[in-house]
Design a protein around this motif. Structure first.
Motif, PDB file in Angstrom:
ATOM      1  N   SER A  74      24.533  49.316 -20.246  1.00  0.00           N
ATOM      2  CA  SER A  74      25.902  49.289 -19.510  1.00  0.00           C
ATOM      3  C   SER A  74      25.963  50.854 -18.725  1.00  0.00           C
ATOM      4  O   SER A  74      26.769  50.646 -17.614  1.00  0.00           O
ATOM      5  CB  SER A  74      27.072  49.493 -20.739  1.00  0.00           C
ATOM      6  OG  SER A  74      26.837  50.763 -21.479  1.00  0.00           O
ATOM      7  N   ASP A  75      25.238  51.816 -19.042  1.00  0.00           N
ATOM      8  CA  ASP A  75      25.161  53.084 -18.375  1.00  0.00           C
ATOM      9  C   ASP A  75      24.423  52.720 -17.071  1.00  0.00           C
ATOM     10  O   ASP A  75      24.799  53.554 -16.056  1.00  0.00           O
ATOM     11  CB  ASP A  75      24.742  54.201 -19.133  1.00  0.00           C
ATOM     12  CG  ASP A  75      25.467  54.620 -20.333  1.00  0.00           C
ATOM     13  OD1 ASP A  75      26.614  54.515 -20.129  1.00  0.00           O
ATOM     14  OD2 ASP A  75      24.775  55.359 -21.258  1.00  0.00           O
ATOM     15  N   THR A  94      30.807  55.512 -26.369  1.00  0.00           N
ATOM     16  CA  THR A  94      30.004  55.247 -25.360  1.00  0.00           C
ATOM     17  C   THR A  94      30.428  56.333 -24.309  1.00  0.00           C
ATOM     18  O   THR A  94      31.570  56.702 -23.986  1.00  0.00           O
ATOM     19  CB  THR A  94      30.017  53.836 -25.055  1.00  0.00           C
ATOM     20  OG1 THR A  94      31.408  53.641 -24.671  1.00  0.00           O
ATOM     21  CG2 THR A  94      29.638  53.140 -26.123  1.00  0.00           C
ATOM     22  N   LEU A  95      29.456  56.293 -23.075  1.00  0.00           N
ATOM     23  CA  LEU A  95      29.923  56.978 -21.952  1.00  0.00           C
ATOM     24  C   LEU A  95      31.328  56.429 -21.162  1.00  0.00           C
ATOM     25  O   LEU A  95      32.039  56.909 -20.534  1.00  0.00           O
ATOM     26  CB  LEU A  95      28.711  56.885 -20.909  1.00  0.00           C
ATOM     27  CG  LEU A  95      28.736  57.712 -19.290  1.00  0.00           C
ATOM     28  CD1 LEU A  95      29.117  59.113 -19.610  1.00  0.00           C
ATOM     29  CD2 LEU A  95      27.614  57.486 -18.767  1.00  0.00           C
ATOM     30  N   ASP A  96      31.089  54.832 -21.130  1.00  0.00           N
ATOM     31  CA  ASP A  96      32.242  54.254 -20.581  1.00  0.00           C
ATOM     32  C   ASP A  96      33.810  54.894 -21.313  1.00  0.00           C
ATOM     33  O   ASP A  96      34.634  54.850 -20.471  1.00  0.00           O
ATOM     34  CB  ASP A  96      31.993  52.850 -20.657  1.00  0.00           C
ATOM     35  CG  ASP A  96      33.075  51.899 -19.974  1.00  0.00           C
ATOM     36  OD1 ASP A  96      33.656  52.297 -18.871  1.00  0.00           O
ATOM     37  OD2 ASP A  96      33.261  50.887 -20.356  1.00  0.00           O
ATOM     38  N   TYR A 105      27.380  58.436 -28.346  1.00  0.00           N
ATOM     39  CA  TYR A 105      27.508  59.956 -28.687  1.00  0.00           C
ATOM     40  C   TYR A 105      28.027  60.072 -29.663  1.00  0.00           C
ATOM     41  O   TYR A 105      29.290  59.900 -30.134  1.00  0.00           O
ATOM     42  CB  TYR A 105      28.056  60.512 -27.406  1.00  0.00           C
ATOM     43  CG  TYR A 105      27.440  60.447 -25.920  1.00  0.00           C
ATOM     44  CD1 TYR A 105      26.327  61.283 -25.608  1.00  0.00           C
ATOM     45  CD2 TYR A 105      27.547  59.326 -24.957  1.00  0.00           C
ATOM     46  CE1 TYR A 105      25.623  61.369 -24.679  1.00  0.00           C
ATOM     47  CE2 TYR A 105      26.931  59.335 -23.887  1.00  0.00           C
ATOM     48  CZ  TYR A 105      25.905  60.060 -23.821  1.00  0.00           C
ATOM     49  OH  TYR A 105      25.102  60.007 -22.597  1.00  0.00           O
ATOM     50  N   THR A 106      27.526  61.254 -30.434  1.00  0.00           N
ATOM     51  CA  THR A 106      28.047  61.965 -31.669  1.00  0.00           C
ATOM     52  C   THR A 106      27.899  63.325 -31.780  1.00  0.00           C
ATOM     53  O   THR A 106      26.949  63.930 -30.958  1.00  0.00           O
ATOM     54  CB  THR A 106      27.582  61.187 -32.943  1.00  0.00           C
ATOM     55  OG1 THR A 106      26.255  61.267 -32.982  1.00  0.00           O
ATOM     56  CG2 THR A 106      27.902  59.551 -33.113  1.00  0.00           C
ATOM     57  N   VAL A 107      28.621  64.092 -32.649  1.00  0.00           N
ATOM     58  CA  VAL A 107      28.465  65.469 -32.687  1.00  0.00           C
ATOM     59  C   VAL A 107      27.310  65.545 -33.646  1.00  0.00           C
ATOM     60  O   VAL A 107      27.282  64.846 -34.815  1.00  0.00           O
ATOM     61  CB  VAL A 107      29.838  66.082 -33.008  1.00  0.00           C
ATOM     62  CG1 VAL A 107      29.559  67.748 -33.516  1.00  0.00           C
ATOM     63  CG2 VAL A 107      30.872  66.033 -32.231  1.00  0.00           C
ATOM     64  N   LYS A 108      26.592  66.727 -33.401  1.00  0.00           N
ATOM     65  CA  LYS A 108      25.479  66.701 -34.469  1.00  0.00           C
ATOM     66  C   LYS A 108      25.969  67.236 -35.868  1.00  0.00           C
ATOM     67  O   LYS A 108      27.003  67.709 -36.109  1.00  0.00           O
ATOM     68  CB  LYS A 108      24.639  68.163 -34.097  1.00  0.00           C
ATOM     69  CG  LYS A 108      23.723  67.639 -32.884  1.00  0.00           C
ATOM     70  CD  LYS A 108      22.451  66.955 -33.576  1.00  0.00           C
ATOM     71  CE  LYS A 108      21.317  66.576 -32.364  1.00  0.00           C
ATOM     72  NZ  LYS A 108      20.717  68.007 -32.231  1.00  0.00           N
TER      73      LYS A 108
END
Length: 500
Positions: free
Chosen positions: A205-206, A457-459, A493-496
């Motif tokens: 998708s990206d 997601t980036l979207d 995407y997630t926070v470490k």
């Protein structure tokens, strides 16, 4: 060439960090030498595994495969690299091509984009616009998807004219399914298939969003046909605005329908309204008259100020009395014979954008997206913070990939002590990352969105935050390098964990 392919193995297509790495080391070869020797100072942690897999031997295997299958490889240093594309933010460092890379030289290129499932009058408008632009010898650039993209490519083929298809996958991947026949028709008519991704890269998708900057970057103008809120074609329009290209939108069927609200914003911000193909022709005809075949055009519908005909006065008859003649200077006679210059409809360009030759200008470049400006105006006097309820209400909650959850996530859950504590940790993480991220407020906003979800997601980030696509990509990459966030499978995407 093999060094660029090596870097693509690490970063993938569309990643702006590849330019930073090349600039940091001086060129692609020096970057390879440092990275292959163990220097990870410019490599995000989530790319370390890709470094271990990458090799110059694989680059040579890819080059040999392309050479044996009529796939061209054009680097950004190559003389055949499209000049228009070099002057955008984050240009592809390398293009894999099939067909004629020179089909754009000396031609006027216009990109045509729109939804995969157009409705209303969009199909009729697309046929009118694409048929007549292609017949006028204008190269149509599109994304090779179904719907409006397919209409653009097919109409070019109908007139045996070149068209350019920009893929969101590797050039050997059959997407859309059973599309190799159309690819052959494009190539047989002098057109071009290109991709910035390694040949065997599947769709993601990206990649569609990254591809859109190439579509608009190859063209002098971008036409959005039948666009509506949520259509990926609006991302292409955003890129076109940022790249200082002309932007055109067909008029929505119902201007009061909320699903067209973003289209109306573009039109109010200066995009050209399109009723038929003459609205596009007239914008380019004064400047690119020599590149447009006007044989089939109705001259009365062309912009009047460019239709200068040589008016020659007939000499008076011998028996007709003449007025006392005044001898004009020779310079005036010379000026009289000069052809009228070709001018644009306006003295100043409609969208004046700062150049992007250095980092400081890139930051200015990011902030010119019309939609972004509108969002910031709306928020004027009330800056969003991490504790702002409005921000939390628009955070999309995305379940982990391994689970399936059909629950409605449109309503925000009440704020708990855990969330308040998490907000403090987010602010601390943003402060720690501020040294690597130029836009600290943007980083804090993105961290807030990511940390308050199970993964995003980036979207989803693009629709939830007030940043432009280019600015968002830059900040995400910097946050990955700083170790604040990570991008897992599926582009989530997630926070470490150590920062949660």
């Amino acid at each position: 060439m093999e060094y660029y392919i090596y870097l693509l193995q690490i970063f993938g297509g569309g990643n702006p960090k590849i330019h930073e790495v090349i600039k940091a080391y001086g060129n692609a070869r020096l970057a390879y030498e440092h990275i292959s020797s163990g220097d990870m100072s410019h490599i995000p942690s989530n790319r370390h595994e890709y470094v271990r897999r990458a090799s110059l031997e694989r680059s040579k295997v890819i080059m040999d495969y392309c050479a044996g299958n009529n796939i061209g490889i054009v680097t950004i240093d190559d003389r055949n690299y499209p000049e228009q594309l070099k002057n955008i933010y984050n240009p592809p460092v390398l293009l894999f091509t099939a067909g004629d890379i020179n089909c754009l030289q000396g031609k006027l290129a216009v990109s045509i984009v729109g939804p995969r499932k157009p409705f209303g009058n969009a199909i009729r408008l697309a046929e009118n616009i694409c048929y007549n632009l292609a017949r006028s010898d204008i190269v149509l650039v599109s994304g090779f998807a179904l719907g409006i993209d397919r209409i653009a490519h097919n109409n070019s083929i109908r007139h045996h004219k070149p068209t350019v298809a920009v893929l969101a996958c590797g050039i050997t991947i059959d997407y859309p399914n059973n599309s190799f026949g159309l690819r052959k028709n494009i190539i047989d008519n002098g057109g071009l298939i290109l991709s910035e991704l390694l040949p065997d890269t599947p769709c993601n998708s990206d990649y569609f969003k990254f591809r859109n900057r190439i579509i608009s970057g190859l063209s002098k103008g971008t036409v959005v046909i039948g666009g509506y809120n949520g259509s990926g074609s609006l991302i292409t329009a955003n890129h076109a605005f940022e790249q200082d290209r002309e932007v055109f939108f067909t008029i929505p069927d119902d201007t009061l329908d909320k699903k067209y609200s973003r289209v109306i914003r573009f039109l109010r911000d200066g995009a050209h309204s399109v009723y038929d193909f003459y609205d596009i022709i007239n914008e380019f005809y004064p400047t690119y008259r020599d590149r447009i075949d006007d044989t089939y055009l109705d001259k009365e519908q062309l912009t009047s100020f460019v239709m200068h005909e040589d008016v020659r006065e007939t000499p008076p008859a011998e028996d007709e009395p003449t007025v006392c003649e005044v001898k004009e200077p020779e310079s005036a006679k010379k000026d009289e014979k000069k052809p009228l210059p070709k001018v644009k409809a306006a003295d100043a360009p409609r969208f004046k954008i700062t150049g992007v030759k250095d980092k400081e200008k890139e930051i200015d470049y990011f902030r010119v997206t019309p939609e972004n400006v509108l969002k910031k105006r709306k928020k004027a006097g009330k800056p969003a913070t991490l504790n702002d309820t409005a921000v939390k209400e628009r955070i999309p909650i995305i379940a982990p990939i391994a689970e399936t959850d059909n629950t409605d996530v449109s309503e925000a859950e009440p704020v708990t002590d855990k969330e308040e504590k998490q907000s403090g940790q987010i602010a601390e993480a943003a402060e720690n990352a501020s040294g690597a991220v130029g836009n600290a407020s943007g980083a804090a906003e993105i961290l807030g969105i990511i940390a308050n979800s199970d993964g995003v997601t980036l979207d989803a980030l693009l629709s939830a935050c007030s940043l432009s696509f280019g600015e968002l990509s830059e900040i995400l990459a910097d946050l990955e390098i700083s170790g604040t966030i990570s991008c897992g499978a599926g582009g989530i995407y997630t926070v470490k964990k150590e920062r949660q």
